[in-house]
Design a protein around this motif. Sequence first.
Motif, PDB file in Angstrom:
ATOM      1  N   LEU A 142       0.828  -1.206   0.000  1.00 26.31           N
ATOM      2  CA  LEU A 142       0.000   0.000   0.000  1.00 26.31           C
ATOM      3  C   LEU A 142       0.864   1.259   0.000  1.00 26.31           C
ATOM      4  CD1 LEU A 142      -2.784  -1.042   2.540  1.00 26.31           C
ATOM      5  CD2 LEU A 142      -3.058  -0.676   0.074  1.00 26.31           C
ATOM      6  N   ALA A 143       1.955   1.241   0.769  1.00 27.16           N
ATOM      7  CA  ALA A 143       2.855   2.399   0.781  1.00 27.16           C
ATOM      8  C   ALA A 143       3.468   2.621  -0.594  1.00 27.16           C
ATOM      9  CB  ALA A 143       3.946   2.205   1.824  1.00 27.16           C
ATOM     10  N   ALA A 144       3.754   1.532  -1.294  1.00 27.37           N
ATOM     11  CA  ALA A 144       4.382   1.629  -2.615  1.00 27.37           C
ATOM     12  C   ALA A 144       3.480   2.340  -3.611  1.00 27.37           C
ATOM     13  CB  ALA A 144       4.735   0.235  -3.123  1.00 27.37           C
ATOM     14  N   ALA A 145       2.169   2.234  -3.424  1.00 30.20           N
ATOM     15  CA  ALA A 145       1.244   2.858  -4.369  1.00 30.20           C
ATOM     16  C   ALA A 145       1.362   4.373  -4.366  1.00 30.20           C
ATOM     17  CB  ALA A 145      -0.187   2.448  -4.026  1.00 30.20           C
ATOM     18  N   GLY A 146       1.895   4.933  -3.289  1.00 31.12           N
ATOM     19  CA  GLY A 146       2.018   6.382  -3.221  1.00 31.12           C
ATOM     20  C   GLY A 146       3.380   6.911  -3.617  1.00 31.12           C
ATOM     21  N   ILE A 147       4.251   6.038  -4.120  1.00 35.12           N
ATOM     22  CA  ILE A 147       5.608   6.438  -4.524  1.00 35.12           C
ATOM     23  C   ILE A 147       5.637   6.633  -6.036  1.00 35.12           C
ATOM     24  CG2 ILE A 147       8.049   5.836  -4.508  1.00 35.12           C
ATOM     25  CD1 ILE A 147       6.881   6.338  -1.739  1.00 35.12           C
ATOM     26  N   ASP A 148       6.067   7.795  -6.493  1.00 30.92           N
ATOM     27  CA  ASP A 148       6.064   8.118  -7.928  1.00 30.92           C
ATOM     28  C   ASP A 148       7.489   8.071  -8.481  1.00 30.92           C
ATOM     29  OD1 ASP A 148       5.354   8.872 -10.453  1.00 30.92           O
ATOM     30  OD2 ASP A 148       5.150  11.006  -9.977  1.00 30.92           O
ATOM     31  N   THR A 149       7.996   6.857  -8.682  1.00 30.13           N
ATOM     32  CA  THR A 149       9.304   6.677  -9.301  1.00 30.13           C
ATOM     33  C   THR A 149       9.419   5.247  -9.808  1.00 30.13           C
ATOM     34  OG1 THR A 149      11.713   6.762  -8.982  1.00 30.13           O
ATOM     35  CG2 THR A 149      10.391   6.047  -7.101  1.00 30.13           C
ATOM     36  N   ASP A 150      10.185   5.075 -10.877  1.00 38.65           N
ATOM     37  CA  ASP A 150      10.465   3.733 -11.387  1.00 38.65           C
ATOM     38  C   ASP A 150      11.802   3.213 -10.877  1.00 38.65           C
ATOM     39  OD1 ASP A 150       8.100   3.565 -12.827  1.00 38.65           O
ATOM     40  OD2 ASP A 150       8.983   4.470 -14.625  1.00 38.65           O
ATOM     41  N   ASP A 151      12.517   4.032 -10.121  1.00 35.45           N
ATOM     42  CA  ASP A 151      13.839   3.673  -9.612  1.00 35.45           C
ATOM     43  C   ASP A 151      13.682   2.986  -8.252  1.00 35.45           C
ATOM     44  OD1 ASP A 151      16.400   3.427  -8.725  1.00 35.45           O
ATOM     45  OD2 ASP A 151      16.889   5.560  -8.803  1.00 35.45           O
ATOM     46  N   GLN A 165      14.256   4.475  -0.491  1.00 44.90           N
ATOM     47  CA  GLN A 165      14.471   5.610   0.397  1.00 44.90           C
ATOM     48  C   GLN A 165      13.147   6.238   0.813  1.00 44.90           C
ATOM     49  OE1 GLN A 165      17.028   8.064  -2.018  1.00 44.90           O
ATOM     50  NE2 GLN A 165      18.890   6.939  -1.450  1.00 44.90           N
ATOM     51  N   GLN A 166      12.240   6.357  -0.135  1.00 44.71           N
ATOM     52  CA  GLN A 166      10.949   6.978   0.174  1.00 44.71           C
ATOM     53  C   GLN A 166      10.045   6.063   1.007  1.00 44.71           C
ATOM     54  OE1 GLN A 166       8.946   9.154  -3.004  1.00 44.71           O
ATOM     55  NE2 GLN A 166      10.812   9.135  -4.240  1.00 44.71           N
ATOM     56  N   LEU A 167      10.229   4.745   0.851  1.00 39.12           N
ATOM     57  CA  LEU A 167       9.402   3.792   1.581  1.00 39.12           C
ATOM     58  C   LEU A 167       9.852   3.593   3.019  1.00 39.12           C
ATOM     59  CD1 LEU A 167       8.793   0.938  -1.016  1.00 39.12           C
ATOM     60  CD2 LEU A 167       7.033   2.307   0.107  1.00 39.12           C
ATOM     61  N   GLU A 168      11.103   3.893   3.319  1.00 38.71           N
ATOM     62  CA  GLU A 168      11.664   3.542   4.620  1.00 38.71           C
ATOM     63  C   GLU A 168      10.887   4.111   5.802  1.00 38.71           C
ATOM     64  OE1 GLU A 168      13.841   1.411   7.177  1.00 38.71           O
ATOM     65  OE2 GLU A 168      13.757   1.210   4.983  1.00 38.71           O
ATOM     66  N   PRO A 169      10.428   5.362   5.776  1.00 34.33           N
ATOM     67  CA  PRO A 169       9.630   5.840   6.920  1.00 34.33           C
ATOM     68  C   PRO A 169       8.379   5.009   7.173  1.00 34.33           C
ATOM     69  CG  PRO A 169      10.378   7.685   5.596  1.00 34.33           C
ATOM     70  CD  PRO A 169      10.707   6.454   4.812  1.00 34.33           C
ATOM     71  N   LEU A 217       9.115  -7.525   7.008  1.00 36.81           N
ATOM     72  CA  LEU A 217       9.600  -6.268   6.442  1.00 36.81           C
ATOM     73  C   LEU A 217      11.004  -6.434   5.859  1.00 36.81           C
ATOM     74  CD1 LEU A 217       8.308  -3.790   9.168  1.00 36.81           C
ATOM     75  CD2 LEU A 217       7.345  -4.203   6.889  1.00 36.81           C
ATOM     76  N   ALA A 218      11.838  -7.265   6.491  1.00 34.97           N
ATOM     77  CA  ALA A 218      13.173  -7.532   5.940  1.00 34.97           C
ATOM     78  C   ALA A 218      13.074  -8.229   4.590  1.00 34.97           C
ATOM     79  CB  ALA A 218      13.987  -8.377   6.923  1.00 34.97           C
ATOM     80  N   ARG A 219      12.113  -9.139   4.448  1.00 33.36           N
ATOM     81  CA  ARG A 219      11.908  -9.792   3.148  1.00 33.36           C
ATOM     82  C   ARG A 219      11.502  -8.784   2.085  1.00 33.36           C
ATOM     83  NH1 ARG A 219       8.914 -15.624   3.115  1.00 33.36           N
ATOM     84  NH2 ARG A 219       8.732 -14.978   0.935  1.00 33.36           N
ATOM     85  N   MET A 220      10.643  -7.860   2.450  1.00 25.56           N
ATOM     86  CA  MET A 220      10.204  -6.849   1.484  1.00 25.56           C
ATOM     87  C   MET A 220      11.373  -5.947   1.087  1.00 25.56           C
ATOM     88  SD  MET A 220       7.047  -7.715   1.066  1.00 25.56           S
ATOM     89  CE  MET A 220       6.044  -6.387   0.401  1.00 25.56           C
ATOM     90  N   GLY A 245      13.698  -4.357 -10.323  1.00 19.96           N
ATOM     91  CA  GLY A 245      13.900  -3.388 -11.391  1.00 19.96           C
ATOM     92  C   GLY A 245      12.773  -2.376 -11.404  1.00 19.96           C
ATOM     93  N   ALA A 246      12.462  -1.926 -12.610  1.00 22.54           N
ATOM     94  CA  ALA A 246      11.417  -0.913 -12.749  1.00 22.54           C
ATOM     95  C   ALA A 246      10.041  -1.436 -12.323  1.00 22.54           C
ATOM     96  CB  ALA A 246      11.372  -0.419 -14.193  1.00 22.54           C
ATOM     97  N   ASP A 247       9.875  -2.760 -12.291  1.00 21.59           N
ATOM     98  CA  ASP A 247       8.603  -3.359 -11.865  1.00 21.59           C
ATOM     99  C   ASP A 247       8.590  -3.615 -10.360  1.00 21.59           C
ATOM    100  OD1 ASP A 247      10.432  -5.440 -11.723  1.00 21.59           O
ATOM    101  OD2 ASP A 247       8.988  -6.946 -12.408  1.00 21.59           O
ATOM    102  N   TRP A 248       9.272  -2.788  -9.566  1.00 22.76           N
ATOM    103  CA  TRP A 248       9.452  -3.043  -8.141  1.00 22.76           C
ATOM    104  C   TRP A 248       8.127  -3.138  -7.390  1.00 22.76           C
ATOM    105  CZ3 TRP A 248       7.676   0.662  -4.771  1.00 22.76           C
ATOM    106  CH2 TRP A 248       7.473   1.953  -5.292  1.00 22.76           C
ATOM    107  N   ARG A 249       7.114  -2.409  -7.856  1.00 22.32           N
ATOM    108  CA  ARG A 249       5.810  -2.506  -7.176  1.00 22.32           C
ATOM    109  C   ARG A 249       5.234  -3.913  -7.319  1.00 22.32           C
ATOM    110  NH1 ARG A 249       5.915   2.235  -9.760  1.00 22.32           N
ATOM    111  NH2 ARG A 249       5.679   4.176  -8.566  1.00 22.32           N
ATOM    112  N   ASP A 250       5.294  -4.465  -8.525  1.00 22.89           N
ATOM    113  CA  ASP A 250       4.796  -5.827  -8.745  1.00 22.89           C
ATOM    114  C   ASP A 250       5.613  -6.835  -7.941  1.00 22.89           C
ATOM    115  OD1 ASP A 250       2.835  -4.905 -10.460  1.00 22.89           O
ATOM    116  OD2 ASP A 250       4.039  -5.248 -12.271  1.00 22.89           O
ATOM    117  N   ALA A 251       6.928  -6.593  -7.848  1.00 20.91           N
ATOM    118  CA  ALA A 251       7.790  -7.497  -7.082  1.00 20.91           C
ATOM    119  C   ALA A 251       7.391  -7.502  -5.611  1.00 20.91           C
ATOM    120  CB  ALA A 251       9.253  -7.088  -7.241  1.00 20.91           C
ATOM    121  N   LEU A 252       7.071  -6.344  -5.062  1.00 23.13           N
ATOM    122  CA  LEU A 252       6.628  -6.274  -3.674  1.00 23.13           C
ATOM    123  C   LEU A 252       5.296  -6.993  -3.480  1.00 23.13           C
ATOM    124  CD1 LEU A 252       7.501  -2.584  -2.679  1.00 23.13           C
ATOM    125  CD2 LEU A 252       8.668  -4.674  -1.942  1.00 23.13           C
TER     126      LEU A 252
END
Length: 369
Positions: free
Chosen positions: A80-89, A95-99, A118-121, A129-136
Amino acid sequence: MNNPALAPAPDSAIDYDRYDHVRPIRWTGQALELLDQRVLPFTVVHEVCRTSDEVAEAIAALVVRGAPAIGIAAAWGVVLAAAGIDTDDPVEAAQQLEPALQRLNAARPTAVNLAWALARMRRVLASAGADWRDALAREAHAIETEDLAANRAMGRAGAALIAPGSGVLTHCNTGSLATAGFGTALGVIRAGVAQGRIARVFATETRPWNQGARLTVWELQQDGIPATLIADAAAAHLMKTGQVQWLVVGADRICANGDTANKIGTYQLAIAARHHGVKVMVVAPSSTVDMATAHGDAIEIEQRDPAELLSFRGQRVVAPGVSAWNPVFDVTPHTLIDAIVTEHGVIERPDAVRMQALAAYTNRCAQHS
């Protein structure tokens, strides 16, 4: 090391699904729906979480509880946190997800499955890669499905230790409500009932949140398994009557020497069990084993709001000015535990040497999976 969990199941014809109907976690693709365990058994409602902060709040508030279920919920919280991150990197995303990950991790400090998930994630994100959201999302789904498979394996392995016709006592809730399904300690009880080994099931009320009274006996009722509820203070007397041969409990953290943190009250049950010749079985997935913590004295014990003791359903029941001490876990020394059951097998009479053997075997299994 005895390892019946990995052997071909001789009971393959048994219908375990008959005893496994409850699911506490539902992922819809856009939100996480958590069966609100605060209002069971009289109200069955799902709390919808659309952000990682809402998941963290639900974990802290005990909407979802049980170490494996907490880990699964946290993994979906990362999605869910990943859905609010606007980057393919993925590096920038990390870095943005860590908080958000830090807030999820702080929700319940004792349950090791939370930090483990969380360590697995984080590891998946580091290699994505660029598909990091799908990987999560794939990893969160894997954590959930692996937990269900592990619970089925633990159920068969633990039930194999129980002689036919036995009575068992369980504490807190360690069933489908606390996991992806089937349960840990309650999974052993489900398998034992399905195999005809367990003739009597007793559950403690488990004060102060009454997880046994509100959740365990309700969950067993949904699956048609008769269970008798007892007051926490009646456990030693029950053991004295000879109606119970095993105390079967879960774990929130298992140390390198086999010391085990579990719901408050487990320690005194284990002491009573040893006095009365009742065996003690701890059932938990390998993710609950924390080889970095040498012994139970090093475990951080969560202290919850004293109001949980001073009030009932929001109504104060204790005189004004009275204080309360409310640790939510205690530690059972390994010397009081007869068997630890994980999805990778059974450790009897656990100690540091046997736990190290289990850890090595678990690592080998991970490398070949």
